[in-house]
Design a protein around this motif. Structure first.
Motif, PDB file in Angstrom:
ATOM      1  N   ALA A 180      56.141  52.800  57.504  1.00  0.00           N
ATOM      2  CA  ALA A 180      57.236  52.245  56.698  1.00  0.00           C
ATOM      3  C   ALA A 180      57.471  50.765  56.957  1.00  0.00           C
ATOM      4  CB  ALA A 180      58.513  53.028  57.002  1.00  0.00           C
ATOM      5  N   PRO A 181      58.033  50.082  55.964  1.00  0.00           N
ATOM      6  CA  PRO A 181      58.423  48.680  56.140  1.00  0.00           C
ATOM      7  C   PRO A 181      59.846  48.593  56.690  1.00  0.00           C
ATOM      8  CG  PRO A 181      58.863  49.308  53.880  1.00  0.00           C
ATOM      9  CD  PRO A 181      58.358  50.556  54.590  1.00  0.00           C
ATOM     10  N   TRP A 182      60.321  47.374  56.932  1.00  0.00           N
ATOM     11  CA  TRP A 182      61.653  47.208  57.512  1.00  0.00           C
ATOM     12  C   TRP A 182      62.705  46.935  56.446  1.00  0.00           C
ATOM     13  CZ3 TRP A 182      63.319  42.537  55.911  1.00  0.00           C
ATOM     14  CH2 TRP A 182      62.324  41.602  55.568  1.00  0.00           C
ATOM     15  N   ASN A 183      62.302  46.671  55.202  1.00  0.00           N
ATOM     16  CA  ASN A 183      63.289  46.086  54.280  1.00  0.00           C
ATOM     17  C   ASN A 183      64.210  47.101  53.596  1.00  0.00           C
ATOM     18  OD1 ASN A 183      61.177  46.934  52.575  1.00  0.00           O
ATOM     19  ND2 ASN A 183      61.661  45.351  51.083  1.00  0.00           N
ATOM     20  N   LYS A 206      55.737  56.251  61.684  1.00  0.00           N
ATOM     21  CA  LYS A 206      55.770  54.964  62.375  1.00  0.00           C
ATOM     22  C   LYS A 206      56.684  54.004  61.632  1.00  0.00           C
ATOM     23  CE  LYS A 206      53.348  51.007  62.537  1.00  0.00           C
ATOM     24  NZ  LYS A 206      54.525  50.302  63.025  1.00  0.00           N
ATOM     25  N   ASP A 244      45.628  51.166  63.443  1.00  0.00           N
ATOM     26  CA  ASP A 244      44.312  51.612  62.979  1.00  0.00           C
ATOM     27  C   ASP A 244      43.985  53.000  63.528  1.00  0.00           C
ATOM     28  OD1 ASP A 244      44.027  49.217  61.701  1.00  0.00           O
ATOM     29  OD2 ASP A 244      42.632  48.341  63.151  1.00  0.00           O
ATOM     30  N   GLY A 259      54.456  48.673  52.293  1.00  0.00           N
ATOM     31  CA  GLY A 259      54.454  47.422  53.047  1.00  0.00           C
ATOM     32  C   GLY A 259      53.669  46.363  52.297  1.00  0.00           C
ATOM     33  N   SER A 260      53.087  45.446  53.056  1.00  0.00           N
ATOM     34  CA  SER A 260      52.430  44.307  52.420  1.00  0.00           C
ATOM     35  C   SER A 260      51.060  44.686  51.858  1.00  0.00           C
ATOM     36  CB  SER A 260      52.266  43.186  53.445  1.00  0.00           C
ATOM     37  OG  SER A 260      51.444  43.642  54.490  1.00  0.00           O
ATOM     38  N   MET A 288      52.839  48.432  47.616  1.00  0.00           N
ATOM     39  CA  MET A 288      52.662  47.116  48.237  1.00  0.00           C
ATOM     40  C   MET A 288      53.546  46.040  47.581  1.00  0.00           C
ATOM     41  SD  MET A 288      48.587  47.544  49.021  1.00  0.00           S
ATOM     42  CE  MET A 288      47.971  47.601  47.344  1.00  0.00           C
ATOM     43  N   GLY A 289      53.145  44.807  47.688  1.00  0.00           N
ATOM     44  CA  GLY A 289      54.028  43.684  47.362  1.00  0.00           C
ATOM     45  C   GLY A 289      54.203  43.387  45.887  1.00  0.00           C
ATOM     46  N   CYS A 321      60.850  44.111  47.659  1.00  0.00           N
ATOM     47  CA  CYS A 321      59.598  44.087  46.908  1.00  0.00           C
ATOM     48  C   CYS A 321      59.879  43.829  45.441  1.00  0.00           C
ATOM     49  CB  CYS A 321      58.854  45.393  47.094  1.00  0.00           C
ATOM     50  SG  CYS A 321      59.912  46.796  46.784  1.00  0.00           S
ATOM     51  N   GLU A 416      53.181  36.102  47.343  1.00  0.00           N
ATOM     52  CA  GLU A 416      54.452  36.746  47.679  1.00  0.00           C
ATOM     53  C   GLU A 416      55.045  36.040  48.902  1.00  0.00           C
ATOM     54  OE1 GLU A 416      54.744  40.700  49.619  1.00  0.00           O
ATOM     55  OE2 GLU A 416      56.226  41.212  48.078  1.00  0.00           O
ATOM     56  N   PHE A 418      58.493  36.687  49.938  1.00  0.00           N
ATOM     57  CA  PHE A 418      59.371  37.671  50.556  1.00  0.00           C
ATOM     58  C   PHE A 418      60.518  36.994  51.293  1.00  0.00           C
ATOM     59  CE2 PHE A 418      60.057  41.874  52.628  1.00  0.00           C
ATOM     60  CZ  PHE A 418      60.019  42.589  51.445  1.00  0.00           C
TER      61      PHE A 418
HETATM   62  P1  NAD Z   1      53.939  45.116  56.671  1.00  0.00           P
HETATM   63  O1  NAD Z   1      52.756  45.405  55.816  1.00  0.00           O
HETATM   64  O2  NAD Z   1      53.884  43.967  57.579  1.00  0.00           O
HETATM   65  O3  NAD Z   1      54.269  46.388  57.582  1.00  0.00           O
HETATM   66  C1  NAD Z   1      54.470  47.686  57.030  1.00  0.00           C
HETATM   67  C2  NAD Z   1      54.206  48.717  58.114  1.00  0.00           C
HETATM   68  O4  NAD Z   1      52.804  48.720  58.427  1.00  0.00           O
HETATM   69  C3  NAD Z   1      54.929  48.440  59.425  1.00  0.00           C
HETATM   70  O5  NAD Z   1      55.401  49.659  59.963  1.00  0.00           O
HETATM   71  C4  NAD Z   1      53.827  47.857  60.284  1.00  0.00           C
HETATM   72  O6  NAD Z   1      54.051  48.013  61.657  1.00  0.00           O
HETATM   73  C5  NAD Z   1      52.642  48.675  59.835  1.00  0.00           C
HETATM   74  N1  NAD Z   1      51.322  48.141  60.180  1.00  0.00           N
HETATM   75  C6  NAD Z   1      50.963  46.865  60.440  1.00  0.00           C
HETATM   76  N2  NAD Z   1      49.644  46.793  60.711  1.00  0.00           N
HETATM   77  C7  NAD Z   1      49.154  48.038  60.612  1.00  0.00           C
HETATM   78  C8  NAD Z   1      47.857  48.616  60.763  1.00  0.00           C
HETATM   79  N3  NAD Z   1      46.791  47.889  61.057  1.00  0.00           N
HETATM   80  N4  NAD Z   1      47.722  49.945  60.576  1.00  0.00           N
HETATM   81  C9  NAD Z   1      48.777  50.708  60.257  1.00  0.00           C
HETATM   82  N5  NAD Z   1      50.032  50.221  60.099  1.00  0.00           N
HETATM   83  C10 NAD Z   1      50.215  48.907  60.276  1.00  0.00           C
HETATM   84  O7  NAD Z   1      55.187  45.009  55.657  1.00  0.00           O
HETATM   85  P2  NAD Z   1      56.703  44.672  56.012  1.00  0.00           P
HETATM   86  O8  NAD Z   1      56.815  43.248  56.415  1.00  0.00           O
HETATM   87  O9  NAD Z   1      57.275  45.711  56.899  1.00  0.00           O
HETATM   88  O10 NAD Z   1      57.375  44.879  54.570  1.00  0.00           O
HETATM   89  C11 NAD Z   1      57.377  43.902  53.584  1.00  0.00           C
HETATM   90  C12 NAD Z   1      56.316  44.160  52.543  1.00  0.00           C
HETATM   91  O11 NAD Z   1      56.494  45.458  51.987  1.00  0.00           O
HETATM   92  C13 NAD Z   1      56.382  43.220  51.353  1.00  0.00           C
HETATM   93  O12 NAD Z   1      55.078  42.856  50.988  1.00  0.00           O
HETATM   94  C14 NAD Z   1      57.022  44.073  50.270  1.00  0.00           C
HETATM   95  O13 NAD Z   1      56.730  43.646  48.948  1.00  0.00           O
HETATM   96  C15 NAD Z   1      56.464  45.404  50.557  1.00  0.00           C
HETATM   97  N6  NAD Z   1      57.282  46.471  50.007  1.00  0.00           N
HETATM   98  C16 NAD Z   1      56.838  47.170  48.923  1.00  0.00           C
HETATM   99  C17 NAD Z   1      57.612  48.177  48.358  1.00  0.00           C
HETATM  100  C18 NAD Z   1      57.155  48.967  47.166  1.00  0.00           C
HETATM  101  O14 NAD Z   1      57.759  49.986  46.864  1.00  0.00           O
HETATM  102  N7  NAD Z   1      56.116  48.551  46.464  1.00  0.00           N
HETATM  103  C19 NAD Z   1      58.851  48.474  48.925  1.00  0.00           C
HETATM  104  C20 NAD Z   1      59.275  47.747  50.038  1.00  0.00           C
HETATM  105  C21 NAD Z   1      58.481  46.760  50.571  1.00  0.00           C
END
Ligand code: NAD
Length: 515
Positions: A180-183, A206, A244, A259-260, A288-289, A321, A416, A418
Motif C-alpha cells: 500500500a501507499p501512504w497517501n 506491507k 522484492d 503506488g508509483s 499507479m500514478g 493520485c 507526476e 505528487f
Molecule cells: P511508492 O511506489 O513509493 O510505494 C508504494 C508501496 O510500495 C510502499 O508500501 C513501498 O514501501 C512499496 N515498495 C517500494 N519498493 C518496493 C519493492 N521493490 N517491492 C515491493 N514493494 C515496494 O508509492 P507512494 O509514494 O507510497 O505513493 C504515491 C504513489 O501512489 C503516486 O504515484 C500515486 O499516484 C500513486 N497512487 C495511485 C493510486 C491509484 O489508485 N491509482 C492511489 C493512490 C496513490
C-alpha cells in the motif's frame, strides 16, 4: 441475502458540533501515545524486531509518533507460512461468513472514525475533513465488498442443456501480498486487504513506512472483528530489504499494489518470473500514478471552475493520485480564469493540518519536500511563475506553485510530481485542450468545466481517462458511485469500489455434472 442495500458513509461535516469537538481530543490522544513501539503481527502473534523505522509528524519531524518494527526476510517467510496455513479453512468458509467479518470491521471503524482520522492528521498531515473522508472510504470498501462477495458468491447455473448441470463459481487463490501507499493510508490499505480476504484469500500486508501507524490500525480492526489468526498478517518492512523478496516469493499468488509507476512496473516484471516451488502464475493488480488535467472551456462557470481546480490541485498538498496537476484553459477565457485562480490560491491558508483553518499542510517527508522544491526550480525555467507561496516553518512544508506558459513538451506537463505544483496551459481551442489533456502516458482522472453540450460529448468520447468528471472537481471518487482506477501507465487494475474489482482476486471454476 438479508443485507441492506449499500449506502456510503456521510462525508465530514464540521457544522456538527460533536464532530468538531471530537477532533482536538482525538489528536491529543495520538500525541500522548507518541514514541511507542509498533510490532509486526504474524499468525495472530505480536513480533518485535530490532530494525525499526520511526514514523514522524511531518509538521514537526522531531515528534516520533511510533517506532515501527521492520520485517526482514525471515519475518516475511513466517508471515507467508502463517497465511498459507490459514488459507484452506478460510477459503472453505461461505462468502456470507467472510462478509460478516467485513461488516463487523466496518462497524468498528465507524465507531473509531475520529480516532482513526486523528492518526492521519498527525502521521501524514491530512486535513481533518480529508482524514475523516479517508476513513469513511475505508468503511465504504468494507461494506461494499462484503455485499459484492455475497453477490458473486452464489454459484451460477450456465446453459440449459438437458442431461447436464453446469455451475460457475469463484474461489480464493491463495496468499495475497497487499502493498500500500501512504497517501490514502487507511482506505486503500483496507480496500485492497478486505477484497482479498472476503474472496477467500489470506494476506501479507506491507504498509508504507510513512504510514505504518495508520496501517497498524488494520490489525486491531480485524482482530476485534473476529478474523481468524493468519488470515491477515501485518508485515511492515523496507521496500529495499523485503519488497522484492515478498513479490518473488513462490507462495504468493496475487499481488495487490497501489503506488508509483516505477515500483508498480518493477513488481509486474518481478512477478512474471517463475521461481522453484511456485505453482501459481501470479496475478498483479497495480494501481499507479497520474498526471491529471482539468480543462476550463471558454463558457465555463468560473465560480465552480476556480474552486474545483484549486481544491483538486492543493487539497492534501496535491498528494493524491487523482490530483489536478495541469489546468488547460481555452484562450478566450484565459486571463479571467488565471486572475481568479491566483486570488483563490493566495487566499488558502498554509500550516499544520492539526489546525483546521489551514487548507494546505506539509508534504509527507523530506524527500517529497526536496522533490517539490526541484520542480519549483524547474517551473521557473520552463514557464512563468504565477503563484509561489511557502511557509518558513519547521516541518516538511513545500511551496505551493502555480506556473503558466507550460506546453505538452515540458517536463512539468509530463512527470507526476505528487505535490502542490500546478501547471497552467493555454490552449487555442477546446479541441487542442483535449489533445493536450491526452498527451501524457497516464490516464487516471480528468475533468472538464464547460456549458457546451457538444464539448461535453466530445470529452466523454475523447478524454480517455479512467475517471472523467464533467462540471465538477477531479478528486474524491465515492465507492460504488465512481469506481476508481486508470489505464495506460496509470494501472492494470479494474476499478476499486466497482463491480469487477473482486473478480481479480479469485479463480473462476466450472463444474459440469451429467445428470
Ligand atoms: P511508492 O511506489 O513509493 O510505494 C508504494 C508501496 O510500495 C510502499 O508500501 C513501498 O514501501 C512499496 N515498495 C517500494 N519498493 C518496493 C519493492 N521493490 N517491492 C515491493 N514493494 C515496494 O508509492 P507512494 O509514494 O507510497 O505513493 C504515491 C504513489 O501512489 C503516486 O504515484 C500515486 O499516484 C500513486 N497512487 C495511485 C493510486 C491509484 O489508485 N491509482 C492511489 C493512490 C496513490
Amino acid at each position: 441475502d438479508g443485507l441492506t442495500a449499500f449506502r456510503g458513509e456521510p462525508l465530514a461535516d464540521f457544522t456538527i458540533a460533536d464532530m468538531r469537538a471530537a477532533f482536538p481530543a482525538a489528536i491529543a490522544a495520538v500525541h500522548a501515545k507518541a514514541g511507542r513501539v509498533i510490532p509486526l503481527s504474524i499468525g495472530g502473534k505480536t513480533i518485535e524486531t530490532a530494525d525499526r523505522i520511526p514514523t514522524v509528524n511531518p509538521a514537526n519531524p522531531d515528534e516520533v509518533l511510533a517506532n515501527v518494527c521492520q520485517a526482514g526476510i525471515s519475518e516475511v517467510d513466517a508471515a507467508i507460512a502463517a497465511a498459507k496455513a490459514a488459507f484452506g479453512p478460510w477459503r472453505d468458509k461461505t462468502p456470507r461468513e467472510r462478509a460478516e467479518v467485513l461488516l463487523k470491521a466496518a462497524a468498528i471503524a465507524r465507531r473509531e472514525i475520529v480516532a482513526l482520522s486523528a492518526v492521519q492528521v498527525l502521521e501524514v498531515g491530512k486535513q481533518w475533513d480529508q482524514a475523516y473522508n479517508d476513513v469513511g472510504e475505508a468503511i465504504d470498501f468494507l461494506e461494499y465488498y462484503a455485499r459484492e462477495a455475497v453477490r458473486i458468491g452464489t454459484p451460477r447455473r450456465m446453459g440449459r442443456e438437458p442431461g447436464e448441470k453446469n455451475h460457475l463459481f469463484y474461489e480464493g487463490k491463495g496468499v495475497a501480498a497487499v502493498i500500500a501507499p501512504w497517501n490514502f493510508p487507511l482506505a486503500i490499505s483496507l480496500g485492497m486487504a478486505s477484497a482479498a480476504i472476503v474472496t477467500g484469500n489470506t494476506v501479507v500486508f506491507k504498509p508504507s513506512s510513512l504510514a505504518s501507524l495508520i496501517g497498524h490500525g488494520l490489525v486491531d480492526i480485524f482482530k476485534e472483528a473476529g478474523l481468524p489468526d493468519g488470515v491477515f498478517n501485518f508485515c511492515p518492512g523496507r521496500g529495499s530489504v523485503m519488497g522484492d523478496y515478498l513479490v518473488e516469493h513462490p507462495a504468493i499468488s496475487t499481488i495487490a499494489f497501489t503506488g508509483s509507476m516505477d515500483v508498480g512496473l518493477r513488481i509486474i516484471e518481478k512477478a512474471a518470473k517463475v521461481h522453484p516451488g511456485q505453482d501459481y502464475c501470479k496475478r498483479v493488480i497495480a494501481e499507479m500514478g497520474g498526471k491529471n488535467a482539468i480543462i476550463v472551456d471558454d463558457d465555463a462557470d468560473l465560480d465552480e471552475a476556480v474552486l474545483g481546480v484549486a481544491y483538486s490541485a492543493f487539497g492534501f498538498q496535491g498528494q493524491k493520485c487523482s490530483a489536478c496537476s495541469r489546468v488547460i484553459v481555452v484562450d478566450s477565457i484565459y486571463e479571467r480564469f488565471t486572475a481568479r485562480l491566483k486570488e483563490a490560491c493566495e487566499s488558502m491558508k498554509i500550516g499544520p493540518a492539526e489546525d483546521p483553518a489551514n487548507a494546505m499542510g506539509p508534504v509527507v517527508d523530506a524527500s517529497q519536500q526536496a522533490k517539490v522544491r526541484e520542480y519549483a526550480a524547474l517551473a521557473r525555467q520552463e514557464g512563468k511563475i504565477l503563484v509561489e507561496r511557502g511557509l518558513d516553518a519547521k516541518g516538511y512544508f513545500a511551496p505551493m506553485v502555480v506556473v503558466e506558459g507550460i506546453r505538452p513538451e515540458h517536463r512539468l506537463a509530463q512527470e507526476e510530481i505528487f505535490g502542490p505544483v500546478l501547471s497552467v496551459m493555454r490552449a487555442k481551442s477546446f479541441d487542442e485542450a483535449i489533445e493536450w489533456a491526452m498527451s501524457t502516458r497516464y490516464a487516471l482522472t480528468g475533468a472538464v468545466y464547460s456549458r457546451s453540450p457538444r464539448h461535453l460529448e466530445k470529452a466523454r468520447k475523447e478524454f480517455r481517462v479512467g475517471n472523467l468528471y464533467l462540471n465538477r472537481n477531479s478528486v474524491g471518487a465515492m465507492v460504488a458511485r465512481q469506481p476508481f482506477g486508470g489505464s495506460k501507465m496509470s494501472g492494470v487494475g479494474s476499478k476499486a469500489g466497482g463491480p469487477d474489482y473482486l473478480l481479480q482476486f479469485v479463480d473462476p471454476r466450472v463444474v459440469t455434472e451429467n445428470t
